[in-house]
Design an enzyme around this catalytic site. Structure first.
Site, PDB file in Angstrom:
ATOM      1  N   ASP A 278      14.690  33.049 133.324  1.00 17.64           N
ATOM      2  CA  ASP A 278      15.207  31.852 133.645  1.00 17.64           C
ATOM      3  C   ASP A 278      16.125  31.876 134.842  1.00 17.64           C
ATOM      4  O   ASP A 278      16.825  33.029 134.760  1.00 17.64           O
ATOM      5  CB  ASP A 278      15.734  31.084 132.417  1.00 17.64           C
ATOM      6  CG  ASP A 278      16.232  29.434 132.793  1.00 17.64           C
ATOM      7  OD1 ASP A 278      15.593  28.872 133.833  1.00 17.64           O
ATOM      8  OD2 ASP A 278      16.977  28.761 132.192  1.00 17.64           O
ATOM      9  N   GLY A 279      16.147  31.007 135.724  1.00 13.63           N
ATOM     10  CA  GLY A 279      17.376  30.821 136.635  1.00 13.63           C
ATOM     11  C   GLY A 279      16.664  31.307 138.066  1.00 13.63           C
ATOM     12  O   GLY A 279      17.705  31.558 138.876  1.00 13.63           O
TER      13      GLY A 279
ATOM     14  N   HIS B  68      11.848  32.742 143.070  1.00 12.44           N
ATOM     15  CA  HIS B  68      10.621  33.378 142.365  1.00 12.44           C
ATOM     16  C   HIS B  68      10.111  34.613 142.799  1.00 12.44           C
ATOM     17  O   HIS B  68       9.769  35.609 142.147  1.00 12.44           O
ATOM     18  CB  HIS B  68       9.468  32.049 142.263  1.00 12.44           C
ATOM     19  CG  HIS B  68       9.943  30.966 141.792  1.00 12.44           C
ATOM     20  ND1 HIS B  68      10.321  30.827 140.562  1.00 12.44           N
ATOM     21  CD2 HIS B  68       9.733  29.644 142.251  1.00 12.44           C
ATOM     22  CE1 HIS B  68      10.576  29.718 139.887  1.00 12.44           C
ATOM     23  NE2 HIS B  68      10.213  28.670 140.897  1.00 12.44           N
TER      24      HIS B  68
ATOM     25  N   SER C 150       5.298  27.407 132.038  1.00 12.88           N
ATOM     26  CA  SER C 150       5.249  26.547 130.875  1.00 12.88           C
ATOM     27  C   SER C 150       4.448  25.676 131.135  1.00 12.88           C
ATOM     28  O   SER C 150       3.962  25.209 132.303  1.00 12.88           O
ATOM     29  CB  SER C 150       6.450  26.296 130.226  1.00 12.88           C
ATOM     30  OG  SER C 150       7.023  25.251 131.194  1.00 12.88           O
TER      31      SER C 150
ATOM     32  N   LEU D  60       1.633  50.283 127.135  1.00  9.99           N
ATOM     33  CA  LEU D  60       2.253  49.055 126.963  1.00  9.99           C
ATOM     34  C   LEU D  60       1.069  48.077 127.403  1.00  9.99           C
ATOM     35  O   LEU D  60       0.241  47.891 128.141  1.00  9.99           O
ATOM     36  CB  LEU D  60       3.297  48.786 128.000  1.00  9.99           C
ATOM     37  CG  LEU D  60       3.904  47.157 128.351  1.00  9.99           C
ATOM     38  CD1 LEU D  60       4.699  46.954 127.126  1.00  9.99           C
ATOM     39  CD2 LEU D  60       4.743  47.308 129.589  1.00  9.99           C
TER      40      LEU D  60
ATOM     41  N   GLU E  22      15.332  39.036 116.872  1.00 12.38           N
ATOM     42  CA  GLU E  22      16.554  38.974 117.499  1.00 12.38           C
ATOM     43  C   GLU E  22      16.525  38.421 118.655  1.00 12.38           C
ATOM     44  O   GLU E  22      15.919  38.824 119.518  1.00 12.38           O
ATOM     45  CB  GLU E  22      17.260  40.467 117.397  1.00 12.38           C
ATOM     46  CG  GLU E  22      17.304  41.112 116.165  1.00 12.38           C
ATOM     47  CD  GLU E  22      18.412  40.575 114.925  1.00 12.38           C
ATOM     48  OE1 GLU E  22      19.033  40.118 115.489  1.00 12.38           O
ATOM     49  OE2 GLU E  22      17.925  40.444 114.109  1.00 12.38           O
TER      50      GLU E  22
HETATM   51  C1  FPP Z   1      12.351  29.941 135.799  1.00 11.70           C
HETATM   52  O1  FPP Z   1      13.417  29.753 136.765  1.00 11.70           O
HETATM   53  C2  FPP Z   1      11.025  30.607 136.089  1.00 11.70           C
HETATM   54  C3  FPP Z   1      10.058  30.162 136.150  1.00 11.70           C
HETATM   55  C4  FPP Z   1       9.573  28.852 136.038  1.00 11.70           C
HETATM   56  C5  FPP Z   1       8.838  31.177 136.687  1.00 11.70           C
HETATM   57  C6  FPP Z   1       8.808  32.475 136.607  1.00 11.70           C
HETATM   58  C7  FPP Z   1       8.161  33.233 137.505  1.00 11.70           C
HETATM   59  C8  FPP Z   1       8.532  34.465 137.954  1.00 11.70           C
HETATM   60  C9  FPP Z   1       9.453  35.187 137.428  1.00 11.70           C
HETATM   61  C10 FPP Z   1       7.852  34.965 139.180  1.00 11.70           C
HETATM   62  C11 FPP Z   1       6.390  35.126 139.028  1.00 11.70           C
HETATM   63  C12 FPP Z   1       5.903  35.782 137.559  1.00 11.70           C
HETATM   64  C13 FPP Z   1       4.998  36.887 137.832  1.00 11.70           C
HETATM   65  C14 FPP Z   1       4.403  37.299 136.363  1.00 11.70           C
HETATM   66  C15 FPP Z   1       4.593  37.552 139.107  1.00 11.70           C
HETATM   67  P1  FPP Z   1      13.523  28.218 137.146  1.00 11.70           P
HETATM   68  O2  FPP Z   1      12.679  27.841 138.376  1.00 11.70           O
HETATM   69  O3  FPP Z   1      13.236  27.386 135.935  1.00 11.70           O
HETATM   70  O4  FPP Z   1      15.037  28.258 137.566  1.00 11.70           O
HETATM   71  P2  FPP Z   1      16.001  27.304 137.362  1.00 11.70           P
HETATM   72  O5  FPP Z   1      16.161  26.914 135.901  1.00 11.70           O
HETATM   73  O6  FPP Z   1      17.243  27.977 138.060  1.00 11.70           O
HETATM   74  O7  FPP Z   1      15.732  26.145 138.298  1.00 11.70           O
END
Ligand code: FPP
Length: 249
Positions: A29-30, A46, A74, A140, A216
């Site tokens: 997240d973030g 991202h 999600s 893995l 955990e």
């Molecule tokens: C949450 O941050 C992250 C996501 C919704 C997407 C996760 C994607 C990646 C880490 C990059 C691509 C993944 C792969 C496997 C290559 P957010 O956008 O919700 O952040 P915020 O809460 O600060 O808005």
């Protein structure tokens, strides 16, 4: 690649299997806030987050973790602006293309859970190809949760059991935890031992609700793009210090 950090010793024999979680699940997240802090578009967060993914896979391999599940998209993420969804899918495709060779070299097996049929055809094709190519790998297992929602997963499992009960294939009185778990996307995967979440939020956000019953939980305040191998090691160190009782004494 971000710089690697030395492996933690935890002051004990690293071959002790209980020190190392068999399965780590991460709510990454973030990314958006990381980008906002820098005055950059969300997609650059991202992109930086994808680098943390690479680092984390490497870290899990080095630690001897068997399964790593990442919450990459999600079911609720479909509600984001179309441009962000398109950019995320493009990033995922690039990751799958670039990473497939690396996963082969690292002997990492790729899998995915979620409503994969909702993904764009091209993304799905690249995902299937990478899964197929790495299917024989034995170190893995990297599981990407894509278009994933735990409630939907649980409802689907309940629906399939109900259908079997109506068809007389299963006795409802004999449905137990193991029967139910066998209908989840994660049927072949052990439950996560350690759940990590970044950006300081104290929520599980519809992620692996059944499977994290005894996990955990370790929360990091930092945003996902700032999560490095040293942080992974710190989380595992914290895990190793906790005494897991599974509800017993
Ligand atoms: C949450 O941050 C992250 C996501 C919704 C997407 C996760 C994607 C990646 C880490 C990059 C691509 C993944 C792969 C496997 C290559 P957010 O956008 O919700 O952040 P915020 O809460 O600060 O808005």
């Amino acid at each position: 690649m971000k710089s690697a950090s030395p492996l933690p010793s935890f002051g004990r024999d690293m071959s002790e299997s209980s020190s190392i979680p068999r399965h780590i699940a991460i709510i990454m997240d973030g990314n958006g806030r990381w980008a906002k802090e820098r005055g950059k578009p969300r997609i650059s967060g991202h992109r930086a987050g994808a680098e943390s993914v690479r680092e984390c896979v490497e870290g899990c391999k080095q630690l001897g973790v068997e399964f790593l599940t990442l919450y990459a998209f999600s079911s609720e993420n479909w509600n984001r602006p179309a441009a962000e969804i398109t950019a995320l899918m493009a990033l995922l495709e690039r990751f799958l293309e670039e990473k497939a060779g690396e996963l082969m070299e690292q002997n990492v097996r790729l899998q995915a859970i979620g409503h994969l049929e909702r993904l764009p055809v091209r993304t799905r094709r690249k995902l299937d190809k990478a899964i197929e190519r790495t299917s024989g790998n034995t170190s893995l297992t990297l599981i990407l949760a894509l278009s994933y929602g735990a409630r939907e997963e649980i409802v689907e499992a309940a629906r399939s059991l109900a259908a079997d009960a109506v068809a007389g294939k299963i006795d409802p009185a004999k449905i137990d935890n193991a029967t139910f778990a066998s209908r989840l996307y994660t049927a072949e995967i052990p439950d996560p031992d350690l759940l990590i979440r970044t950006s300081g939020e104290l929520r599980v956000s519809n992620f692996l609700l059944w499977q994290i019953s005894y996990a955990e939980i370790v929360i990091f305040k930092k945003f996902w793009p700032d999560f490095h191998q040293a942080d992974l090691n710190e989380a595992v160190e914290e895990y190793s210090r906790r005494h897991r009782r599974f509800g017993g004494l």
